[in-house]
Design a protein around this motif. Structure first.
Motif, short mmCIF file in Angstrom:
data_model
loop_
_atom_site.label_atom_id
_atom_site.label_comp_id
_atom_site.label_asym_id
_atom_site.label_seq_id
_atom_site.Cartn_x
_atom_site.Cartn_y
_atom_site.Cartn_z
N ASN A 101 0.42 -8.21 -8.08
CA ASN A 101 0.98 -8.22 -6.73
C ASN A 101 0.42 -9.44 -5.99
O ASN A 101 -0.20 -10.29 -6.61
CB ASN A 101 0.63 -6.92 -6.01
CG ASN A 101 0.98 -5.70 -6.84
OD1 ASN A 101 0.13 -5.14 -7.52
ND2 ASN A 101 2.23 -5.32 -6.83
N GLN A 149 7.08 -9.81 0.61
CA GLN A 149 8.08 -8.93 -0.01
C GLN A 149 9.36 -8.93 0.82
O GLN A 149 9.95 -7.90 1.09
CB GLN A 149 7.51 -7.51 -0.11
CG GLN A 149 6.25 -7.46 -0.98
CD GLN A 149 5.53 -6.14 -0.92
OE1 GLN A 149 5.43 -5.54 0.14
NE2 GLN A 149 5.01 -5.68 -2.04
N GLY A 151 7.66 -12.61 -8.92
CA GLY A 151 7.79 -11.30 -8.29
C GLY A 151 9.18 -11.09 -7.70
O GLY A 151 9.71 -11.96 -7.02
N ILE A 169 11.77 -7.79 -5.88
CA ILE A 169 11.72 -6.47 -5.27
C ILE A 169 12.73 -5.56 -5.97
O ILE A 169 13.83 -5.99 -6.31
CB ILE A 169 12.07 -6.55 -3.76
CG1 ILE A 169 11.17 -7.58 -3.05
CG2 ILE A 169 11.95 -5.18 -3.09
CD1 ILE A 169 9.70 -7.27 -3.06
N CYS A 210 7.53 -9.33 -12.39
CA CYS A 210 7.01 -8.08 -11.83
C CYS A 210 8.02 -7.54 -10.82
O CYS A 210 8.36 -8.23 -9.87
CB CYS A 210 5.65 -8.28 -11.17
SG CYS A 210 5.02 -6.75 -10.44
N GLU A 253 8.49 -5.05 -7.97
CA GLU A 253 7.77 -4.17 -7.03
C GLU A 253 8.81 -3.28 -6.36
O GLU A 253 9.65 -3.75 -5.62
CB GLU A 253 7.05 -4.99 -5.95
CG GLU A 253 5.87 -5.80 -6.46
CD GLU A 253 5.22 -6.62 -5.34
OE1 GLU A 253 5.92 -7.43 -4.71
OE2 GLU A 253 4.02 -6.43 -5.09
N MET A 296 8.44 -0.59 -4.04
CA MET A 296 7.50 0.15 -3.19
C MET A 296 8.05 1.49 -2.70
O MET A 296 7.32 2.47 -2.61
CB MET A 296 7.13 -0.68 -1.95
CG MET A 296 6.41 -1.98 -2.22
SD MET A 296 7.53 -3.32 -2.71
CE MET A 296 8.27 -3.81 -1.15
N HIS A 330 6.06 -2.16 -10.97
CA HIS A 330 5.02 -1.70 -10.05
C HIS A 330 5.61 -0.74 -9.03
O HIS A 330 6.57 -1.07 -8.33
CB HIS A 330 4.38 -2.88 -9.31
CG HIS A 330 3.47 -2.43 -8.19
ND1 HIS A 330 2.17 -2.07 -8.40
CD2 HIS A 330 3.71 -2.23 -6.87
CE1 HIS A 330 1.62 -1.68 -7.25
NE2 HIS A 330 2.55 -1.76 -6.30
N CYS A 368 4.15 1.83 -5.86
CA CYS A 368 2.97 2.22 -5.08
C CYS A 368 2.81 3.74 -5.06
O CYS A 368 3.75 4.48 -5.34
CB CYS A 368 3.09 1.74 -3.64
SG CYS A 368 3.50 0.00 -3.47
N SER A 376 2.42 -0.79 -13.55
CA SER A 376 1.33 -1.05 -12.61
C SER A 376 1.39 -0.01 -11.50
O SER A 376 2.47 0.25 -10.95
CB SER A 376 1.48 -2.46 -12.04
OG SER A 376 0.89 -2.57 -10.76
N CYS A 424 -2.50 -2.52 -6.16
CA CYS A 424 -1.40 -3.05 -5.36
C CYS A 424 -1.86 -4.43 -4.89
O CYS A 424 -2.77 -5.00 -5.47
CB CYS A 424 -1.09 -2.10 -4.21
SG CYS A 424 0.52 -2.37 -3.42
N SER A 425 -1.23 -4.96 -3.85
CA SER A 425 -1.57 -6.30 -3.37
C SER A 425 -3.05 -6.44 -3.01
O SER A 425 -3.66 -5.51 -2.49
CB SER A 425 -0.77 -6.59 -2.09
OG SER A 425 0.60 -6.56 -2.38
#
Ligand SMILES: [Zn+2]
Lengths: 220, 339
Positions: B27, B74, B142, B144, B197, B199, B201, B236, B238, B257, B317-318
């Motif tokens: 992240n 993001q 990265g 989203i 990656c 993400e 979230m 990833h 969260c 992740s 995470c980040s």
């Protein structure tokens, strides 16, 4: 309307929240007012239902969309009940004074879901809540708190980058020499109890339920 | 600087054995101390390709991690699809301020998507990172996840309600978001990314139920992952992910992740049950270990992460931008420190 009907209204409101049904919540609230039921009790009943959902959330039996919708149903009911509560307050029959809470997400932070939950829960538990939304600066918190003679300022932060703004808020209140006039609560995904102590906050709530408990203690 | 970073990381994310524990962050990696040391700050480095690359490389030259990654924020896909973005400042990343759609509107995919907003900046930054340090460290691009993009297109509260009340109305939004994520991911691979990656979230159990994940997030993560192949994908999510670990595996991601609040033993077992070899990334608590913590605390968690079987020791995470270099570097275990 008899006691039985009043009980029926209360359970209708409870169920409306549990089933996150806005229409039922609104009509339940209208029936409560019409029947002369205790509106404060009605709010409390819905608050208890929200707490039940909150506990389910912790156990991963209830999920955020449900909580958001239940919260929407509660807000619908409050539109009907709030004016009645204000009448009681004006006539001095609302029992003890309802403490005023100024709540918001701190400057630089746009996350609102958790803060909205805390605001909703507090509303059901005897607080008058003024929600300043997100991206709220320390001076905006203070201006509103002063204007309304608030008891509590509640500041939420959801990111490690905005967490320090909770400290900025407290430093700001200290610098303006008004810190002692308000109880300051902090919360949000990244805050911790230790952090709250370190920055000199009066209270910390890990979630909406705990937040309300702390607010009650601070105003007891 | 540690040796063999790129190879070690690329093996580790596939769940293969490595000569030393791989340590990285998949992240965002920007910190205030790196910004001061490099003389490259936010918000500029979120808007200029050279500066973005320059700060990202700090994860290699200053933090000594096995991978570098762009971007830091993001908001790039959402901005290109019409969200209004606050640019942030030297302490804060850009954030999304306005949501262009209501649930009953029809989303539009702009044909010039890859030239909009900061997408060219991101692709150029990745290319530069690859040229400068791509032989030494792994380069992560990265993107989203589609589910999260849609949340920002219509606003989180409305989105949450829609997942329950009008899931079908989200379909076209998800299709557009998946197209956006796919095009960006492919462009980043073309620019030299070793790994993508994703993400996602909002696909977290802190936000939605396993049922909604399976119906509305998973199919699009799967589609996106398969379109990025053969480049490996790190997925990833969260928050707590134990209830969705099997579908996460079924996306085809090379590695997963997640945050330490997820039970890693259960994840490892699920991977084994599925008969797959998948890298497990994480073990370090971003707030407790890196932000409120110190080098001793971070090191203890890194040792525990190695013991628990994480393939890449990494923040869950980040990286909090306020974390110190010293604390972050305490995650860097040596080969002799683990069995
Ligand atoms: Zn995350």
């Amino acid at each position: 309307m008899g006691k039985q009907d009043k009980d029926a209204v209360m359970s209708k409101l409870h169920d409306a929240i549990m089933n996150f049904n806005e229409d039922e919540a609104r009509s339940g609230a209208e029936e409560a007012v019409k029947s002369g039921a205790d509106v404060l009790k009605a709010v409390e009943v819905m608050g208890d239902a929200m707490s039940e959902l909150g506990k389910g959330f912790e156990k991963m039996e209830v999920f955020l969309p449900e909580i958001v919708m239940a919260s929407g149903a509660l807000k619908e009911a409050m539109k009907v009940l709030q004016p009645e509560i204000l009448k009681l307050v004006a006539s001095g029959t609302a029992g003890k004074k309802r403490p005023i809470v100024i709540i918001g997400t701190v400057k630089g932070d746009v996350h609102t879901v958790g803060k909205d939950m805390v605001a909703t829960m507090m509303m059901t538990q005897g607080f008058d809540v003024v929600d300043l939304g997100h991206d709220v600066s320390p001076s905006a918190f203070l201006d509103k708190a002063r204007e309304l003679s608030a008891t509590i300022i509640a500041a939420s932060a959801l990111m490690s980058t905005t967490l320090p703004v909770q400290k900025d808020l407290i430093d700001f209140l200290n610098a303006k020499n008004v810190r002692q006039n308000f109880k300051v609560m902090v919360g949000g995904g990244v805050a911790t109890k230790e952090w709250a102590e370190r920055i000199g906050a009066d209270g910390y709530g890990q979630d909406a339920i705990e937040g309300v408990e702390i607010a009650k203690k601070l105003t007891a | 600087m540690r040796n063999g970073k790129r190879e070690i990381f690329l093996k580790a994310i596939r769940g293969e054995a490595t000569e030393r524990p791989s340590v990285a962050c998949v992240n965002q990696t920007g910190t205030y101390e790196q910004m001061a040391a490099l003389g490259i700050k936010w918000p500029d480095s979120n808007f200029d390709a050279d500066l973005m690359a320059g700060l990202a490389i700090g994860a290699h030259t200053i933090l000594d991690l096995d991978a570098v990654r762009v971007p830091f924020c993001q908001t790039i896909e959402e901005e290109a699809l019409g969200c209004g973005v606050l640019i942030g400042d030297e302490k804060n990343l850009p954030s999304i301020a306005t949501h262009p759609y209501d649930i009953d509107m029809t989303p539009h995919f702009p044909e010039d998507y890859l030239t909009r907003g900061r997408i060219p900046v991101l692709c150029k930054a990745l290319k530069k990172v690859k040229e400068e340090v791509g032989d030494e460290v792994a380069v992560i691009g990265g993107v989203i996840g589609p589910f999260t993009i849609v949340g920002e297109l219509i606003g989180i509260n409305n989105f949450m309600v829609a997942t329950l009340k009008h899931p079908k109305m989200l379909h076209e939004f998800l299709r557009v978001a998946t197209k956006a994520a796919t095009q960006l991911a492919q462009a980043l691979v073309q620019a030299g990314a070793d790994v993508i990656c994703i993400e996602d979230m909002l696909a977290s159990m802190d936000m939605i139920s396993p049922k909604i994940y399976k119906e509305l997030a998973w199919p699009w993560e799967e589609e996106l992952t398969s379109r990025i192949a053969p480049a490996p994908v790190i997925l990833h999510i969260c928050g707590r992910v134990n209830p969705i670990i099997k579908p996460m595996i079924a996306t085809g991601a090379a590695a997963l992740s997640f945050e330490p609040k997820t039970d890693v033993a259960a994840v490892k077992l699920a991977i084994q049950e599925e008969g797959k070899k998948i890298g497990v990334i994480g073990g370090i608590d971003t707030m407790k270990d890196l932000f409120f913590g110190n080098p001793e605390i971070a090191r203890a968690s890194a040792l525990k992460a190695a013991e628990d079987g994480y393939d890449v020791i990494a923040p869950g995470c980040s990286i909090p931008p306020g974390a110190t270099t010293e604390t972050i570097k305490a995650m860097l275990l040596q080969e002799t420190e683990t069995c």
